[in-house]
Scaffold this active site. Structure first.
Site, PDB file in Angstrom:
ATOM      1  N   CYS A 100       0.831  -1.199   0.000  1.00  9.99           N
ATOM      2  CA  CYS A 100       0.000   0.000   0.000  1.00  9.99           C
ATOM      3  C   CYS A 100       0.868   1.253   0.000  1.00  9.99           C
ATOM      4  CB  CYS A 100      -0.932  -0.011   1.208  1.00  9.99           C
ATOM      5  SG  CYS A 100      -2.022   1.420   1.278  1.00  9.99           S
ATOM      6  N   CYS A 200      -4.381  -2.888   5.791  1.00 12.01           N
ATOM      7  CA  CYS A 200      -4.361  -1.467   5.457  1.00 12.01           C
ATOM      8  C   CYS A 200      -5.596  -1.076   4.640  1.00 12.01           C
ATOM      9  CB  CYS A 200      -3.083  -1.177   4.664  1.00 12.01           C
ATOM     10  SG  CYS A 200      -2.820   0.558   4.274  1.00 12.01           S
TER      11      CYS A 200
END
Length: 391
Positions: A100, A200
């Site tokens: 991410c 995430c």
């Protein structure tokens, strides 16, 4: 004034980062990323992005800074979640937080920030950037955060010099209690909000349920391998790098079937929960997964030898140098301090680079070396490079 676009996540860390930057005289803009909409497998059945967005907007109003929302969910699905499913399907355990940061926060988000006229982007990561001049060029060093309990440099181990050149980490020099104190003093809505957990931008999930969106459940055997298995004999002096890095190769005849599972690809090395096998003197831990034959291998106890290995291998095209000027050429080796998971204390070892890739040999056997995770190496407090663990 230089403009800084802050990734306001709805948490206390990015909130204080925005406050500190405004105090330092920057033109601060808040930008919230909407990266995930699907709640399949999400625990508590909530909608975390909605709450995060609300808190981020409250902080922006309190700080009197512009606030924008950007939807990066298509990018996130394609560049993070699709990769995650593919890795689990191969029997590997990816780290979506590292992906991410590399693919979204410091790429897609960075591009959006530049479109808003940003000179820099800032996040609430507990790490530091330091710039030095080497041979007439500016080199950006990625340093561990000052809070040893919150250092997040590992999550940024795949960043490039270009990405670091645009990154600011305003709270990297602070301890977490100080961040909470500043937020409370400034009456920020996030001052007492709990830190996010889980994947995430997805949140806490029931991983098998989440993965079953694309990976089929398939029943298979759980095979317990005894600690006395012949394959655990010490390697002879002069063992090759391939021998030191090789994972244990089990067969079903090396142990005893003790139960059934619903898919080897739903498990990871070192996992204890979800096996549903009782009646043993010590807890069972996953020591290997075979997704092709759909067999799960387990061993009893925290000190089972199947949980520990001396080395690991990284493929040549998956070696990454945060500091390209420190990159080792094939045939070279260097001693570093290593980390194979977040919050793991740094471990001593040697990185060997060959035409076949990078080999890390630890001074002491390491627990839970897991294919798909990232190994990172440090010189002192500086993160020098990283790579995906191949085996």
């Amino acid at each position: 004034m230089m403009r800084v676009v802050v990734g306001l996540s709805g948490g206390v860390d990015s909130s204080v980062a925005a406050y500190l930057l405004k105090e330092q005289g920057y033109d601060v803009v808040g930008l919230f990323m909407r990266n995930w909409k699907d709640t399949t497998g999400t625990l508590e059945g909530d909608c975390p992005w909605y709450d995060d967005h609300m808190f981020a907007e409250l902080v922006a109003k309190r700080l009197d800074i512009p606030f924008h929302l950007i939807d990066l969910s298509d990018e996130y699905r394609r560049r993070v979640v699709d990769y995650m499913f593919a890795e689990y399907g191969r029997g590997r355990t990816p780290n979506p937080d590292v992906l991410c940061n590399r693919e979204i926060k410091f790429d897609a988000f960075l591009k959006a920030a530049l479109d808003l006229g940003a000179d820099y982007v800032a996040t609430g990561h507990y790490c530091r950037r330091e710039d030095v001049e080497i041979d007439g060029r500016t080199v950006h060093r990625l340093l561990a955060g000052s809070d040893p309990n919150k250092d997040q440099s590992y999550f940024l181990c795949q960043l490039t010099q270009r990405q670091l050149s645009r990154a600011l980490f305003p709270i990297g020099h602070l301890l977490k209690p100080e961040v909470r104190r500043i937020a409370a003093e400034q009456h920020l809505a996030t001052a007492a909000r709990k830190d996010s957990q889980g994947i995430c931008f997805v949140g806490k999930v029931d991983l098998p349920v989440f993965l079953q969106q694309r990976l089929e459940a398939r029943e298979g055997d759980i095979v317990e391998v005894p600690a006395s298995w012949d394959g655990y004999r010490p390697l002879a002096d002069g063992a090759t790098l391939d021998e030191l890095a090789a994972p244990y190769a089990y067969r079903e005849t090396d142990g005893t079937c003790v139960g059934r599972h619903r898919g080897a690809h739903f498990f990871t090395i070192g996992q204890r929960k979800g096996l549903n096998v009782g009646g043993k003197p010590e807890p069972l831990f996953v020591i290997a997964t075979d997704v092709e034959r759909n067999v799960l291998y387990v061993g009893q106890g925290q000190r089972h030898p199947g949980l520990y290995r001396r080395g690991l291998r990284i493929l040549p095209d998956e070696m990454h140098w945060v500091r390209p000027d420190r990159a080792l050429q094939p045939g070279a080796s260097a001693r570093f301090r290593m980390r194979i998971r977040y919050r793991q204390p740094l471990q001593d070892g040697v990185l060997h680079v060959t035409p076949e890739g990078g080999y890390i040999v630890f001074d002491e056997p390491q627990r839970g070396v897991t294919a798909g995770q990232f190994a990172s190496w440090y010189d002192g407090e500086e993160l020098i490079g990283s790579g995906v663990i191949h085996c």
